[in-house]
Enzyme design. Structure first.
Site, mmCIF file in Angstrom:
data_model
loop_
_atom_site.group_PDB
_atom_site.id
_atom_site.type_symbol
_atom_site.label_atom_id
_atom_site.label_comp_id
_atom_site.label_asym_id
_atom_site.label_seq_id
_atom_site.Cartn_x
_atom_site.Cartn_y
_atom_site.Cartn_z
ATOM 1 N N LYS A 159 0.710 -1.310 -0.098
ATOM 2 C CA LYS A 159 0.082 -0.131 0.105
ATOM 3 C C LYS A 159 0.587 1.102 0.058
ATOM 4 O O LYS A 159 0.708 2.069 -0.897
ATOM 5 C CB LYS A 159 -1.022 -0.006 1.188
ATOM 6 N N ASP A 178 -6.327 0.680 0.497
ATOM 7 C CA ASP A 178 -6.593 1.058 1.779
ATOM 8 C C ASP A 178 -7.910 0.738 2.355
ATOM 9 O O ASP A 178 -8.692 0.108 1.346
ATOM 10 C CB ASP A 178 -6.298 2.520 2.053
#
Ligand code: SF4
Length: 250
Positions: A159, A178
């Site tokens: 991420k 996310d």
């Protein structure tokens, strides 16, 4: 006298032919999860992308930063914390610690106090100091430009790698997954997976590579502003006609 009818011997069960019900159900549910979501029809996906462009033509990362290094540090600090809080901390943080050298040679207790408001500050201090040292020792003081390299930095997973590579360098190595991207991808039936790694793979197959960076920003913006976790504002949502989520409020 009637001849005794010979009883047929019971057919031997093939090994594995009588799977317990629970195992069958688990298998079916796994198959359903790995099956492509029904909503991934290319025309539908294109319509969703067009609507996102319409609603958020200028969506971008909301973490304030002046360079790739600051964005990397802020992204590490943003775990389990809001961007607003990270931006508040960042205002003084980058004045006191302006570069990788300053972070790498910081006094841990001093740095901990600076980043304390972002939560998990002891672990985050270790990560930002470790990442800064690795950037100095292995990458000549520059945040690396490939996913493979950036993933070697302490505290950096896909991420964070995607945020930094996409936003700071414009390199589309993947799609940021996310909590917002995770929730909205499921609501919009773009994936049937819950695991961020699998969601990212699913999205990378259906979103054109040229849209990966912008799509992440747009979905995050939509998740923050409209398609919120508890009570999505479906009456305000321009994707409403394309959405058949059970979470819809209209
Ligand atoms: S219609 Fe509602 S649930 Fe669907 S994407 Fe829009 S806000 Fe989210």
């Amino acid at each position: 006298m009637l001849a005794k009818s010979k009883k047929k011997p019971a057919a031997k069960k093939k090994p594995g032919s009588a799977k317990p019900k629970a195992a069958k159900i688990a298998k079916a549910s796994k198959a359903a999860k790995t099956a492509r979501a029904a909503g991934t029809d290319p025309k539908r996906v294109a319509a969703i992308l067009a609507k996102l462009d319409e609603a958020y033509p200028n969506a971008t990362c909301e973490l304030k930063h002046e360079n790739a290094f600051q964005l990397l540090i802020s992204t590490i600090l943003s775990a389990q914390c809001t961007d607003v809080r990270v931006n508040q901390v960042a205002e003084t943080l980058y004045k006191k610690f302006p570069n990788p050298e300053a972070f790498a040679h910081a006094t841990p207790s001093e740095l901990e106090q600076e980043i304390r408001p972002t939560g998990f500050f002891r672990n985050k201090t270790k990560s930002v100091m470790g990442a800064s040292k690795a950037i100095l020792e292995t990458f000549g003081g520059q945040v690396p430009r490939t996913m493979e390299e950036i993933l070697t930095l302490p505290g950096v997973a896909r991420k964070t790698g995607n945020v930094v590579l996409g936003t700071a360098y414009g390199i589309a190595s993947g799609i940021v997954v996310d909590t917002h991207v995770q929730r909205l991808s499921n609501r919009l039936d773009l994936t049937r997976n819950d695991d961020p790694k699998k969601i990212e793979q699913d999205l990378m197959q259906i979103i054109p590579r040229g849209k990966w960076i912008q799509f992440s920003h747009q979905i995050i913006w939509h998740g923050r502003r409209v398609c919120q976790a508890r009570k999505p504002k479906c009456v305000e949502c321009n994707l409403e006609t394309l959405c058949y989520s059970k979470d819809k409020t209209v």
